[in-house]
Design an enzyme around this catalytic site. Structure first.
Site, PDB file in Angstrom:
ATOM      1  N   SER A 237      56.600  15.209  81.695  1.00 26.34           N
ATOM      2  CA  SER A 237      57.442  14.321  82.483  1.00 26.34           C
ATOM      3  C   SER A 237      57.022  14.459  83.928  1.00 26.34           C
ATOM      4  CB  SER A 237      58.914  14.719  82.336  1.00 26.34           C
ATOM      5  OG  SER A 237      59.104  15.987  82.936  1.00 26.34           O
ATOM      6  N   LYS A 238      57.624  13.640  84.759  1.00 26.12           N
ATOM      7  CA  LYS A 238      57.314  13.774  86.179  1.00 26.12           C
ATOM      8  C   LYS A 238      57.706  15.167  86.663  1.00 26.12           C
ATOM      9  CE  LYS A 238      57.745   9.302  85.457  1.00 26.12           C
ATOM     10  NZ  LYS A 238      58.683   8.435  84.741  1.00 26.12           N
TER      11      LYS A 238
END
Ligand code: GLU
Length: 307
Positions: A237-238
């Protein structure tokens, strides 16, 4: 031939696409193509505080460079507050929702549900305690209502939403509509018949089934693809600094995504232009070959941006 198939890809514009989001894009796109259906693109920007300026533009640019072709105009949740508001009003008229005055901290001490989040203890379901103001709006769940679906990858999945989750939020304390409401309203409004998305959303599906039932909406079929994790098992994920996809090198990323999804692409595919890759992929895609698991470790180069 099934012309009625409607699939979708629904990225949140919280940053550029990374390998994890590419998996959902590739899987939903190919399944729609082999079923000769439509593939819609929906920008899930209902959560304004998480929306990052420029992210939507970057996502669309990457999808184009990777050769994805979506049908019809792009949907944007930020334009649909009035529709979500109407759905909430309908639920209110039917006695399905109630105002809740609890803060997150008050609920944090409650028993934990199956997904590890605290289960709402039902504090305000029979009315706000004296002196408390409404903060959120919650959907009532019902004891004993076990919801089940046949996931096209993972098989049969059931959840007792009342005991595992409890009455859940449809309108947040900041006034924004919750993801669960927006996604259910939008999937129905755009005629989505088949949801193909990451397995990180499996635990939301029974909540969405319950909400569909409360709103009298049809339930689409669901297929959850394994999510990519790093070697430690953390979802890409970011937040884990998954690197953005390189718009100039679609081939290696598409090759890796197809391999990850169990499609055994030939090694030389990584060097092909997107149109050739999609022709191979559409001819060879089999949902039944996707690993029947919720998570798989992704190749190193797609894992983490060296800081
Ligand atoms: N917007 C969600 C995400 O980016 C996907 C929601 C869905 O596919 O239902 O993870």
């Amino acid at each position: 031939m099934s012309p009625q198939y409607v699939g979708r890809f629904a990225p949140s514009p919280t940053g550029p696409l990374h390998f994890g989001s590419l998996l959902a894009a590739v899987g939903s796109y190919l399944e729609a193509r082999v079923r000769q259906g439509r593939w819609l693109l929906r920008i899930e920007d209902v959560d304004r505080p998480r929306t990052v300026a420029g992210a939507e533009h970057a996502i669309l640019a990457t999808l184009e460079r990777f050769g994805f072709e979506w049908d019809g105009p792009v949907w944007r949740q930020s334009a649909r507050d009035a529709v979500y508001g109407e759905a909430l009003e309908r639920l209110r008229r039917d006695g399905r929702v109630f105002d809740c005055g609890c803060t997150r901290r008050e609920i944090a001490d409650s028993a934990v549900g199956r997904d590890g989040a605290p289960r709402y203890p039902g504090t305000c379901r029979n009315g706000l305690p004296p002196g408390r103001a409404a903060r959120t709006v919650r959907l009532r769940t019902e004891p004993g209502a076990v919801l089940c679906f046949e996931d096209r990858v993972l098989g049969r999945i059931c959840e007792d939403v009342f005991s595992d989750v409890g009455d859940f939020i449809l309108r947040r304390a900041d006034g924004l509509f919750a993801y669960q409401l927006a996604v259910v309203v939008d999937d129905a409004a755009s005629g989505v018949t088949d949801v193909v998305r990451g397995a990180d959303l499996v635990d939301s599906t029974c909540r969405q089934l319950w909400l569909q039932r409360c709103l009298g909406l049809p339930a689409p079929s669901y297929a959850h693809l394994p999510v990519g994790t790093n070697a430690a098992g953390t979802k890409l994920s970011k937040q884990t600094f998954a690197p953005p996809l390189d718009d100039d090198r679609p081939g290696p990323a598409l090759h890796a995504a197809l391999a990850f999804l169990g499609q055994a692409p030939p090694a030389e595919l990584a060097g092909w232009p997107p149109a050739t890759i999609w022709a191979w992929a559409a001819a060879n895609w089999r949902l039944s070959a996707v690993p029947k698991t919720r998570a798989v470790v992704v190749p190193d180069e797609f894992q983490e941006n060296p800081a």
